[in-house]
Design an enzyme around this catalytic site. Structure first.
Site, mmCIF file in Angstrom:
data_model
loop_
_atom_site.group_PDB
_atom_site.id
_atom_site.type_symbol
_atom_site.label_atom_id
_atom_site.label_comp_id
_atom_site.label_asym_id
_atom_site.label_seq_id
_atom_site.Cartn_x
_atom_site.Cartn_y
_atom_site.Cartn_z
ATOM 1 N N PRO A 331 0.507 -1.111 0.506
ATOM 2 C CG PRO A 331 -0.369 -1.652 1.859
ATOM 3 C CD PRO A 331 0.808 -1.631 0.849
ATOM 4 N NE ARG A 332 -1.876 5.353 -3.545
ATOM 5 C CZ ARG A 332 -2.963 5.512 -4.926
ATOM 6 N NH1 ARG A 332 -3.312 6.567 -4.850
ATOM 7 N NH2 ARG A 332 -2.985 5.176 -5.915
ATOM 8 C CG ASP A 333 0.608 3.099 4.458
ATOM 9 O OD1 ASP A 333 -0.210 2.664 4.029
ATOM 10 O OD2 ASP A 333 0.003 2.916 5.579
ATOM 11 C CB SER A 336 4.787 7.324 1.116
ATOM 12 O OG SER A 336 4.173 7.020 -0.419
ATOM 13 N NE ARG A 437 -6.945 8.139 -2.731
ATOM 14 C CZ ARG A 437 -6.803 7.852 -3.738
ATOM 15 N NH1 ARG A 437 -7.698 7.190 -4.907
ATOM 16 N NH2 ARG A 437 -5.265 8.056 -4.651
#
Ligand SMILES: Cc1cc2nc3c(=O)[nH]c(=O)nc-3n(C[C@H](O)[C@H](O)[C@H](O)COP(=O)(O)OP(=O)(O)OC[C@H]3O[C@@H](n4cnc5c(N)ncnc54)[C@H](O)[C@@H]3O)c2cc1C
Ligand code: FES
EC number: 1.3.5.1
Lengths: 640, 250
Positions: A331-333, A336, A437
């Protein structure tokens, strides 16, 4: 004392709540709909779909946007896709699985019933868009094609090349323009909402400025819907458009609408890195690239070799190493934050050492250039346009950038804010994504709110408005609101300092990115609050805006937006400070496991914070919506 | 670092007279976008309490269609298939003089400086550029398979960003490329075909009503279109238009 909010979640098992609601919602007869007026601020997917649907039902709609055409709302920029639980792939997808993925993706910080409804309505959206003529990608058989996005193990993402947002938006824009043609929608492009007007505590209209003429206008209605999008532009460098702003929701907040989880911002892992001081935005490279691209950094610090000269064994494919089950599709978090870790350790690449590699060499070898070109051709072209580099020959350089606001106006199950008659839909509200999200879920949310939810819930509200006459725009509350807006603009013009709004915005943005971005700490946040207050003071004394208010004046527009950002930034820090846990995109360095993963604290923080304006930006009041999970047990969010 | 001379069209409003004004920037980076170069100029102007150059832009990634100026006489500048916001200064050389003007057409009234009003394009869409399906009426999406190449062809037309470069680059200020792209997209798809006849007549008529000129097949529009929309769309529009006129008279 703590105040707890009631989200008005319908009774019944999760899978029946929405149908139960619809069964019981009040109706308005077609005859009466003609008498009712609705203001919709925003023409993105949320606003355009809501305005079109309401007009089709027979309501009179006034539709506003600040761009010169509704088709330019920032939904247009979404590339990757839109999720729906169609299970066309027969890979085990279902409404429940999609609901669970979304809830888990959001780190169990979203409202169960809303998230379920989002998944439940998803399939319909694909039907609707297809019927409107959205040219989704197709298999050679002619059936709709899917791909997979970060944080899930099924293929449920529908797409139209790398321009899914554009095509969906054109579908709803055209539906909107069709209603303009019938006369049911009055369109106000290049109009900016600058205040909300309440009469006896109810939302009854807005003050808007015609950006072409500078003229101040009053608009009244029986209900006001805010669909003004996200405010990630607060970080200045972001994937948002230059005009994206928080002004509509912030001014509503100052009139009594609560702001929920304002600090939760998604920082997208695959953006083009900053290359200089003058840079005005960071362009997103769709996350779909992570389906075939592999992310890596050199194993050793300060490696100065060119990417292609670094041998395989001296590369660290850190996502594949740390999260074997999801690998590059974590996932993005997580993606990142992992990138930031590598960059902070000195393994960043590029001139400013602020990027990581996204490498297609294996996929190119495996599938050939033609297939990769068909899948991502436009993204490779875009990469080349911006950087001058051919990514078929060497890896892309990417870095994280502010992208999506999970926070926004607090709304109940009906999408109504804490102000009676004021609704918030799309990215402007906080409802469905929790603390993070999932990719391809927000085009969906904007559409589901506008096409399928609001038409029922707003009607339920309007049923009690039939007896009320049209709003009188000469009411003293309109006078007061207009006066206040005019005074503010005059103040900006009269300051006559020597820093431009943009310069203030850049300073605010980098402060926020540094201390209230990918990771946060008590010390950093307290410092940020201090610095933001200083900056706000300087803004009051040292802003320069040339020209006047009775004409086109883009500097004046920017000043208003930055003034609001200055206040909301403080609330973001206060919110982040208050939440002494790590969850989703909110990573407090004090609260992490030994392996450096987020440490959630369900016992203390299983709630959404909903902040109430209290006279000035420094003293907001915290209200809480306790999150109750009836159908699932929150688990530790592991993607290992 | 490059030195760039700018000659920028300045005009207070549609009534007043406009003209070129000269500016020189000494510290332009190759990596800057064209609009970031204008930002830089504007910050300098604002700091001198002068009015900055008004120009349209929003997404700055080539998709919203809000940006668009004539750069040395070419809509969106020298790079093929590139919007103004995606153009970078590496396309220019140290010492260059660049002329910057708004898109000019009588259907695009000027607002200020480089900013124009393109609502005439919205009006064309409003006259028929849609499928008349209400929310909630749609059947299950896979009930009508659409061949991959048809969907792809429809996409090619649907990719139009509505910037108006086609109008600005046309000596007749025709919006034929814009209008035909929407007609073609919807005609190619089974969902849109049912309304083609009515749509094409309404949209072509609206185009005239808005004051756009006639297409005389110079094909300049295709050359300057940032989305590479083909003039074959116009041929299809003309064909559909004639067909619907003939059929209607029968
Ligand atoms: C680059 C990028 C790529 C993305 N890719 C994806 C993706 O692949 N999949 C996905 O699901 N999501 C994606 N997202 C997220 C998604 O696009 C957005 O969350 C969604 O489109 C928001 O829609 P919206 O209607 O709420 O707001 P927007 O589309 O932002 O619309 C906001 C509207 O409000 C108007 N407005 C704002 N303020 C005012 C004011 N004060 N007065 C008047 N009008 C105002 C604007 O004019 C505009 O019309 C992406 C986002 C970005 C930035
Ligand atoms: S600013 Fe959006 S296309 Fe150029």
């Amino acid at each position: 004392m703590e105040n707890h909010l009631n989200a008005k979640i319908p009774e019944g098992p999760l899978s029946e709540k929405w149908s139960n609601y619809k069964k019981e919602a009040k109706l308005v007869s077609p005859n009466n709909r003609k008498k009712l007026e609705v203001i919709v601020v925003g023409t993105g997917l949320a606003g355009a779909s809501a305005a079109a649907s309401l007009a089709e039902m027979g309501y009179n709609v006034k539709s506003f946007c600040f761009q010169d055409s509704p088709r330019r709302a920032h939904s247009v920029a979404a590339q990757g896709g839109v999720n729906a639980a169609k299970n066309y792939k027969n890979d085990g997808d279902s409404v429940y699985r999609m609901f669970y993925d979304t809830l888990k993706g959001g780190d169990f910080r979203s409202r169960e019933a809303n998230t379920y409804r989002l998944a439940e309505c998803s399939a319909n959206l694909i039907d609707q868009a297809t019927a409107q003529g959205v040219p989704f990608a197709r298999e050679y058989s002619g059936y709709l094609r899917n791909r997979s996005f970060g944080g899930v193990q099924v293929s449920r993402t529908f797409y139209a090349r790398g321009q899914t947002g554009q095509q969906l938006l054109l579908g709803s824009y055209q539906a909107l323009m069709r209603q303009v043609n019938t006369g049911k929608v009055n369109l106000y492009a290049r109009h900016e909402m600058l205040d909300l007007v309440l009469i006896e505590g109810k939302a009854k209209g807005i003050i808007a400025r015609n950006l072409d003429t500078g003229k101040m206008e009053r608009h009244g209605a029986h209900a006001v819907v805010l669909a003004s999008g996200g405010f990630g532009k607060i970080y200045y460098l972001s994937t948002l458009a230059m005009g994206c702003n928080a002004s509509a929701i912030w001014r509503a907040h100052r009139k009594g609408a609560f702001m929920a989880n304002p600090s939760w911002t998604q920082i997208h892992p695959t953006c083009l890195p900053q290359s200089g001081e003058y840079q005005s935005k960071l362009t997103l490279m769709s996350e779909s690239l992570r389906n075939d691209g592999r992310i890596w950094v050199p194993r050793d610090k300060n490696d100065t070799r060119k990417a292609n000269d670094i041998p395989e064994e001296e590369r660290d494919y850190y996502l594949e190493r740390k999260y074997p089950a999801f690998g590059n599709l974590a996932p993005r978090d997580i993606a990142s934050r992992s990138a930031k870790e590598q960059i902070d350790e000195g393994k960043g690449v590029g001139v400013l050492k602020n990027a990581v590699y996204l490498d297609f060499s294996r996929a190119l070898k495996e599938y050939g250039k033609d297939i990769i070109e068909e899948r991502y051709g436009n993204l490779f072209t875009m990469y080349k346009k911006i950087t001058g580099i051919d990514a078929y020959l060497e890896p892309m350089k990417i870095s994280p950038a502010a992208h999506f606001s999970m926070g926004g106006l607090w709304v109940d199950y009906e999408l109504m804010t804490t102000i009676h008659g004021l609704f918030a839909i799309g990215e402007a509200n906080f409802s469905d994504h929790g603390a993070n999200r999932l990719g391809a879920n927000s085009l969906l949310q904007a559409c589901v709110d506008g096409y399928f939810v609001l038409p029922y819930t707003l009607q339920n509200f309007l049923a009690d408005e039939i007896k009320n006459p049209k709003t009188d725009i000469h009411h003293p509350e309109f006078d007061k609101a207009e006066e206040a807006v005019k005074n503010q603009l005059e103040e900006f013009l009269a300051t006559k300092g020597n820093k431009t709004a943009e310069e203030f915005h850049k300073l605010l943005g980098s402060e926020l990115y540094d201390k209230c971005g990918l990771s946060r700490s008590r010390e950093g946040l307290e410092k940020a609050i201090e610095n933001i207050r200083e900056l706000r003071k300087e803004f009051k004394e040292n802003l320069i805006v040339p020209g006047d208010a009775s004409e086109v004046n883009s500097e004046l527009e920017k000043a208003g937006r930055v003034a609001d950002y200055m206040e909301i930034a403080e609330l973001m820090c206060i919110d982040a400070l208050q939440r002494e846990e790590s969850c989703g995109a909110h990573f407090r360095t004090e609260y992490q496991t030994e392996e450096g993963e987020a440490k959630r604290d369900d016992a203390r923080f299983s709630y959404s914070s909903a902040w109430e304006w209290n006279k000035n930006p420094a003293t907001p009041i915290l209200n809480k919506e306790t999150l109750i999970f009836e159908s699932v047990t929150p688990s530790v969010r592991s993607y290992k | 670092m490059m030195k760039i001379h700018l000659k920028i069209w300045r005009q207070k409003n549609s009534q007043s007279k406009g003209g070129f004004k000269e500016y020189t920037l000494d510290d332009v980076h190759q990596e800057m976008s064209f609009l970031e170069m204008l930002d830089m100029l504007n910050i300098k102007l604002v700091k001198k309490a002068e009015r900055p150059v008004e120009f349209d832009h929003d997404c700055r990634e080539g998709i919203c269609g809000q940006c668009g100026v004539m750069i040395n006489g070419i809509a969106h500048g020298p790079l093929k298939n590139t919007t103004t916001c995606q153009l970078h200064m590496r396309s220019f050389n140290d010492g260059d003089t660049i002329y910057v003007e708004p898109f000019k057409a009588s259907a695009f009234p000027l607002v200020r400086d480089l900013k124009i009003n393109r609502s005439s394009l919205d009006n064309i869409i409003s006259s028929g550029g849609y499928v008349s399906v209400d929310t909630g009426q749609a059947p299950e999406a896979n009930t009508i398979p659409i061949a991959n190449e048809i969907a792809e062809a429809a996409f090619d037309s649907a990719a139009c960003i509505g910037c108006g470069a086609c109008v600005a680059s046309c000596k007749n200020s025709s919006a034929a490329l814009f209008t035909s792209a929407k007609i073609t997209q919807l005609e190619l798809l089974p969902q849109g075909q049912k309304e083609t006849r009515k749509r094409v007549v309404a949209m072509v008529n609206q185009m005239e009503e808005e004051g756009f000129g006639h297409c005389t097949n110079t094909e300049a529009c295709e050359v300057e279109c940032p989305e590479d929309i083909s003039v074959l769309n116009i041929a299809r529009m003309n064909y559909e238009y004639n067909k619907s006129k003939i059929l209607r008279n029968k």
